[in-house]
Design an enzyme around this catalytic site. Structure first.
Site, PDB file in Angstrom:
ATOM      1  N   PHE A 156     -36.457  39.392  24.815  1.00 56.20           N
ATOM      2  CA  PHE A 156     -37.917  39.316  24.679  1.00 56.20           C
ATOM      3  C   PHE A 156     -38.661  39.808  25.913  1.00 56.20           C
ATOM      4  O   PHE A 156     -39.853  40.093  25.843  1.00 56.20           O
ATOM      5  CB  PHE A 156     -38.343  37.856  24.392  1.00 56.20           C
ATOM      6  CG  PHE A 156     -38.272  36.956  25.594  1.00 56.20           C
ATOM      7  CD1 PHE A 156     -39.301  36.943  26.539  1.00 56.20           C
ATOM      8  CD2 PHE A 156     -37.183  36.123  25.830  1.00 56.20           C
ATOM      9  CE1 PHE A 156     -39.243  36.136  27.663  1.00 56.20           C
ATOM     10  CE2 PHE A 156     -37.107  35.320  26.952  1.00 56.20           C
ATOM     11  CZ  PHE A 156     -38.140  35.329  27.868  1.00 56.20           C
ATOM     12  N   CYS A 288     -34.572  39.817  34.536  1.00 57.51           N
ATOM     13  CA  CYS A 288     -33.164  39.682  34.937  1.00 57.51           C
ATOM     14  C   CYS A 288     -32.974  40.098  36.375  1.00 57.51           C
ATOM     15  O   CYS A 288     -31.933  39.837  36.959  1.00 57.51           O
ATOM     16  CB  CYS A 288     -32.272  40.508  34.020  1.00 57.51           C
ATOM     17  SG  CYS A 288     -32.503  42.262  34.272  1.00 57.51           S
TER      18      CYS A 288
HETATM   19  P1  NAD Z   1     -31.106  36.019  24.254  1.00 64.12           P
HETATM   20  O1  NAD Z   1     -29.688  36.211  24.646  1.00 64.12           O
HETATM   21  O2  NAD Z   1     -31.526  34.696  23.755  1.00 64.12           O
HETATM   22  O3  NAD Z   1     -31.492  37.070  23.084  1.00 64.12           O
HETATM   23  C1  NAD Z   1     -31.190  38.440  23.215  1.00 64.12           C
HETATM   24  C2  NAD Z   1     -30.943  39.015  21.831  1.00 64.12           C
HETATM   25  O4  NAD Z   1     -29.826  38.362  21.241  1.00 64.12           O
HETATM   26  C3  NAD Z   1     -32.114  38.823  20.880  1.00 64.12           C
HETATM   27  O5  NAD Z   1     -32.303  40.013  20.142  1.00 64.12           O
HETATM   28  C4  NAD Z   1     -31.698  37.654  20.008  1.00 64.12           C
HETATM   29  O6  NAD Z   1     -32.188  37.745  18.700  1.00 64.12           O
HETATM   30  C5  NAD Z   1     -30.183  37.765  19.992  1.00 64.12           C
HETATM   31  N1  NAD Z   1     -29.516  36.452  19.940  1.00 64.12           N
HETATM   32  C6  NAD Z   1     -29.975  35.275  20.447  1.00 64.12           C
HETATM   33  N2  NAD Z   1     -29.072  34.287  20.229  1.00 64.12           N
HETATM   34  C7  NAD Z   1     -28.030  34.857  19.580  1.00 64.12           C
HETATM   35  C8  NAD Z   1     -26.779  34.366  19.097  1.00 64.12           C
HETATM   36  N3  NAD Z   1     -26.442  33.091  19.240  1.00 64.12           N
HETATM   37  N4  NAD Z   1     -25.947  35.230  18.498  1.00 64.12           N
HETATM   38  C9  NAD Z   1     -26.276  36.540  18.351  1.00 64.12           C
HETATM   39  N5  NAD Z   1     -27.448  37.060  18.786  1.00 64.12           N
HETATM   40  C10 NAD Z   1     -28.312  36.233  19.401  1.00 64.12           C
HETATM   41  O7  NAD Z   1     -31.994  36.498  25.500  1.00 64.12           O
HETATM   42  P2  NAD Z   1     -33.568  36.408  25.661  1.00 64.12           P
HETATM   43  O8  NAD Z   1     -33.945  34.976  25.845  1.00 64.12           O
HETATM   44  O9  NAD Z   1     -34.261  37.211  24.621  1.00 64.12           O
HETATM   45  O10 NAD Z   1     -33.740  37.190  27.060  1.00 64.12           O
HETATM   46  C11 NAD Z   1     -33.563  36.577  28.301  1.00 64.12           C
HETATM   47  C12 NAD Z   1     -32.179  36.836  28.860  1.00 64.12           C
HETATM   48  O11 NAD Z   1     -31.932  38.232  28.924  1.00 64.12           O
HETATM   49  C13 NAD Z   1     -32.038  36.335  30.293  1.00 64.12           C
HETATM   50  O12 NAD Z   1     -30.777  35.723  30.439  1.00 64.12           O
HETATM   51  C14 NAD Z   1     -32.131  37.604  31.117  1.00 64.12           C
HETATM   52  O13 NAD Z   1     -31.487  37.516  32.396  1.00 64.12           O
HETATM   53  C15 NAD Z   1     -31.453  38.571  30.230  1.00 64.12           C
HETATM   54  N6  NAD Z   1     -31.789  39.954  30.540  1.00 64.12           N
HETATM   55  C16 NAD Z   1     -30.846  40.723  31.136  1.00 64.12           C
HETATM   56  C17 NAD Z   1     -31.141  42.027  31.501  1.00 64.12           C
HETATM   57  C18 NAD Z   1     -30.094  42.871  32.188  1.00 64.12           C
HETATM   58  O14 NAD Z   1     -30.287  44.071  32.297  1.00 64.12           O
HETATM   59  N7  NAD Z   1     -29.004  42.309  32.654  1.00 64.12           N
HETATM   60  C19 NAD Z   1     -32.404  42.565  31.215  1.00 64.12           C
HETATM   61  C20 NAD Z   1     -33.338  41.760  30.561  1.00 64.12           C
HETATM   62  C21 NAD Z   1     -33.022  40.447  30.235  1.00 64.12           C
END
Ligand code: NAD
Length: 496
Positions: A156, A288
């Protein structure tokens, strides 16, 4: 824009050229985090919708993979122009569905456009290598070919940039794509796809499906998907990596982080404080690459602490939709707010000193958290180890640079680390000894731009080839090596 599908209450999927609301039983809510109001209903799709979009991508691959690279690049140039024309509109949409400030939203769009610019160079980027006469009469040539239908699953926190990390490069390489944006911020992704179609992208090259876990699992197991790009939390990144690999796909999965900022006593205070505030509280800490632990070497933190605390307390936390002067917006939803407040309470209970964030007003509506600053924490405390993903900074005091690096290297993550110093020797030691993939020297957020790959290590990344940059090109192509022998004996056989 008024005719845009973004304005529909139920967010449509994109299958080929069709925007449609699928026949599903469940919908999720997308909010304006500044007000807490529901702004859209998001269909929570499953295997049937995944198959529908994958089939449209598979069909489009037949023609798109054979389209000459300069023709693909021409569409990306047109797409870049469309994105520039829609720049402010996209920033408005991001602020509305994500809550980040206007300036932060502009940065989100700008960093995404940079990837499109990079992808415009595909005719050069995807060229192979040659070695004539590698043996007698034998020439060697490598070529990079597209891999098929690729899928992207995004978080998000960067509604424009992270989807744009993925699909422009994938389609530039001749693949077709299925994007599954975060169900919390589906609107920007839909508008990005709409603009791609307006730029002349053929139907089926880019498709969109919505939902949560079910739709992700259907993508990970679909036999016609060749590659998965994922960005999100470490827990889900690991699941995506393991499941995708088990189903024979190549996977790049970027996860969470706990990034450290180290301040040396010789650091220039003014730019250092500005950089720390930006890194820790920008996007309400939902990056992140956010700096979330501050380690002062000897008395370095003590020198900046009071001014840092004043700057944190002075941040204007407000509704970013109605107040363009807001310096920090809300967090994404009520669940995130409650989780962050709980982490702050646990930090206090563990014995760290909360010097900012205990009181102070935040807007009553929406999902707001006061920016928090802890002092006198220990490296083993959860607030110094675990990703909070909110506006919380934890300060530690280390005896010397060796100790600060040793503390930083205890982390299971490995996204970013930053050093503020005036010493080349300290910078060199830090750069060599720190165990993470993106390092800043006097740079608060060392997030690489499109020409470099986003190089997380350890549990911040699962896979081999990272997103964007040349690794992105390698990820979305596979190599073919052709050895050719043309020699005189062949000529004699032909009777020339
Ligand atoms: P999230 O892991 O909750 O969701 C990411 C995606 O995975 C979404 O599209 C969501 O629908 C899907 N998802 C969520 N739960 C799932 C499950 N149990 N099984 C399968 N798919 C699932 O992450 P978020 O809250 O949207 O974003 C924040 C996180 O993303 C933080 O941990 C942040 O550090 C990380 N992030 C990392 C980077 C990077 O480049 N390393 C960049 C941006 C964000």
């Amino acid at each position: 824009m008024s005719a845009s599908v973004v304005n529909r209450t139920e967010v449509p999927i994109l299958a080929g050229e069709l925007w449609l609301v699928p026949d599903v039983t469940e919908f999720g809510d997308a909010f304006n985090p500044s007000s807490g109001e529901i702004i859209a209903r998001v269909p929570l799709c499953g295997a049937a919708q995944v198959d529908q979009v994958v089939q449209s991508a598979k069909q489009a691959f037949v023609t798109w993979s054979q389209t000459p690279a300069p023709k693909r690049a021409a569409i990306l140039f047109a797409y870049k122009a469309k994105l520039e024309a829609a720049f402010e509109e996209l920033a408005t949409l991001i602020t509305r569905e994500n809550g980040k400030t206007r300036e932060e939203a502009r940065g989100d769009v700008r960093r995404g456009i940079e990837v499109v610019e990079f992808a415009c160079g595909i005719s050069h980027l995807a060229k192979g290598e040659t070695l004539p006469q590698l043996a007698e009469h034998i020439d060697g040539v490598t070529m990079r070919e597209p891999i098929g239908v690729c899928a992207g699953i995004t978080p998000f926190n960067f509604p424009a940039m992270v989807p744009l990390w993925m699909f422009p490069l994938a389609i530039a390489c001749g693949n077709t794509f299925v994007l599954k944006p975060s169900e919390k911020v589906p609107l920007t992704a839909v508008r990005l796809a709409e603009l791609a179609l307006e730029a002349g992208l053929p139907a089926g090259v880019l498709n969109i499906v919505h939902g949560g876990r079910d739709v992700v699992d259907a993508l990970l197991t679909h036999p016609d998907i060749a590659a998965i790009s994922f960005v999100g939390s470490t827990r889900v990144a690991e699941h995506v990596y393991v499941t995708g690999c088990r189903h024979g796909k190549r996977v790049q999965a970027a996860g969470g982080a706990k990034n450290v900022m180290v301040v040396m006593p010789d650091a220039d205070p003014d730019p250092t404080i500005r950089a720390i505030v930006g890194a820790a509280y920008g996007c309400a800490g939902q990056r992140c690459m956010a700096g979330s632990v501050l380690m002062g070497v000897t008395d370095a933190v003590i020198r900046v602490r009071d001014r840092l605390a004043a700057a944190v307390d002075g941040l204007l936390v407000d509704d970013t939709v109605s107040n363009p002067s807001a310096q920090m917006g809300p967090v994404i939803d009520a669940t995130a707010r409650d989780r962050i407040l709980k982490s702050i309470q646990e930090g206090v209970a563990s014995g760290a000193k909360l010097i900012c964030g205990a009181g102070g007003a935040v807007p009553e509506r929406g999902f707001f958290v006061r920016p928090a600053l802890f002092d006198d924490a220990h490296p083993e405390m959860p607030i110094a180890q675990e990703e909070i993903f909110g506006p919380v900074l934890t300060m530690l005091h280390s005896a010397n640079l060796d100790e600060a690096i040793a503390w930083a290297n205890r982390s299971s993550y490995g996204n970013g680390a930053v050093l503020f110093t005036d010493s080349g020797a300290a910078a060199r030691q830090f750069t060599r000894d720190i165990r993470c993939g993106m390092v800043g020297i006097n740079v608060g957020v060392p997030a690489p731009s499109a020409m470099f790959s986003f190089s997380g290590w350890n549990r911040s990344f699962f896979g081999d080839l990272h997103v964007q940059g040349l690794e992105g090109i390698f990820f979305y192509t596979r190599q073919k090596i052709v050895l050719s022998r043309w020699d005189d004996s062949y000529r004699r056989v032909q009777g020339w």
